[in-house]
Motif scaffolding. Sequence first.
Motif, short mmCIF file in Angstrom:
data_model
loop_
_atom_site.label_atom_id
_atom_site.label_comp_id
_atom_site.label_asym_id
_atom_site.label_seq_id
_atom_site.Cartn_x
_atom_site.Cartn_y
_atom_site.Cartn_z
N CYS A 1 10.71 70.83 51.11
CA CYS A 1 12.15 70.98 50.82
C CYS A 1 12.56 70.06 49.67
N SER B 1 17.88 67.59 60.40
CA SER B 1 17.49 68.75 59.59
C SER B 1 18.63 69.21 58.71
N THR C 1 18.51 69.63 54.68
CA THR C 1 18.79 70.92 54.06
C THR C 1 19.98 70.83 53.11
N CYS D 1 19.01 69.01 49.82
CA CYS D 1 18.18 69.89 48.98
C CYS D 1 19.00 71.04 48.41
N PHE D 2 19.88 71.61 49.23
CA PHE D 2 20.72 72.72 48.77
C PHE D 2 21.64 72.27 47.64
N PHE E 1 13.94 78.56 52.01
CA PHE E 1 15.13 77.94 52.59
C PHE E 1 15.87 78.85 53.57
N LEU F 1 14.50 78.62 57.05
CA LEU F 1 14.72 77.27 57.57
C LEU F 1 16.17 77.06 57.99
N VAL F 2 17.09 77.56 57.17
CA VAL F 2 18.52 77.44 57.51
C VAL F 2 18.81 78.17 58.82
N MET G 1 19.68 75.03 61.09
CA MET G 1 21.11 74.76 60.86
C MET G 1 21.96 75.56 61.85
#
Length: 309
Positions: free
Chosen positions: A112, A203, A207, A210-211, A252, A255-256, A260
């Motif tokens: 990530c 997490s 995220t 990175c986003f 991503f 993963l989201v 998330m």
Amino acid sequence: MAINNETRVTQFILLGLSSNPNVQIVFFLLLLVIYLLTVAGNLLILITIYVDSQLHSPMYFFLCNLSCLDLGFSTVAVPKFLVNFMSQSKTISFNDCIAQVFFLHFFGGTECFHLSLMAYDRYVAICYPLRYTMIMNKQACLLLVASTWVLGFIHALAQAFPATQLPFCGPNEINHFFCDAHPLSVLACSSTFISEIADMINSGILTLICFLVVSISYTYIISTVLKIRSAEGRQKAFSTCASHLLVVTLFFVPLVFMYMRPPVTLAGDKLISGFYTIITPVLNPFIYTLRNEKVKKAMKKLGGRTHMN
């Protein structure tokens, strides 16, 4: 082993994707082919970039590191998955399970951060082309890559350590094909609400960081590219970013969806997890080689050398 009048679980059973023997054979063969392609594709990129001096630049150095991460990420989950297909017990020890949680989040978290770093690299290359070699010098590249591994390690530790503190007294069947924090915490004998919220926040922060880096980088990149007068120049600039954007999206989005959200188990979790642990690592080498003329030429040159030898 009796501890406080409770039986401590020393191993878990990974239920996998299916209990049907015929379906398992199909999954085994398919997964074996995918894993072999993952190893071959990423090793080919590593060897090609190492051998060809024209590819010794920051962009391809980062691509090498991405291939290493994909190899590690896939290897943590897939070989054990393959073994379980051919095994009757399908068990994994408590220590191995915790290790799998750690290394999955280590390689996944590092990737990530690394994809964010690659977005920053493209930002510097397109927005500050004349200063690119000065900003992204060898020392800076090594420091930036090392920082992604350190941050990935911290993230993995924050995910795996709480799992070691949970009491497990049965049942011991994990409804997944690898050990992860949430499927493992479901089996705990005590309330895990606080630890699961902490995991989600951990997490979520990863995220979100990175986003933001990727979004800000590409906002400036698109703004700069649109100012280029020639259509050819715009197309060339966009083509250097298209592969990375595709990889970022493929990595991503699952993963989201998985991390998330509130800590609940959904029917499609195993398939979504399979996408970012199995499919994405095998796609990345193809995405970068099919869209990168320099890498394709270097591979042809490497093939020519191998044939001559």
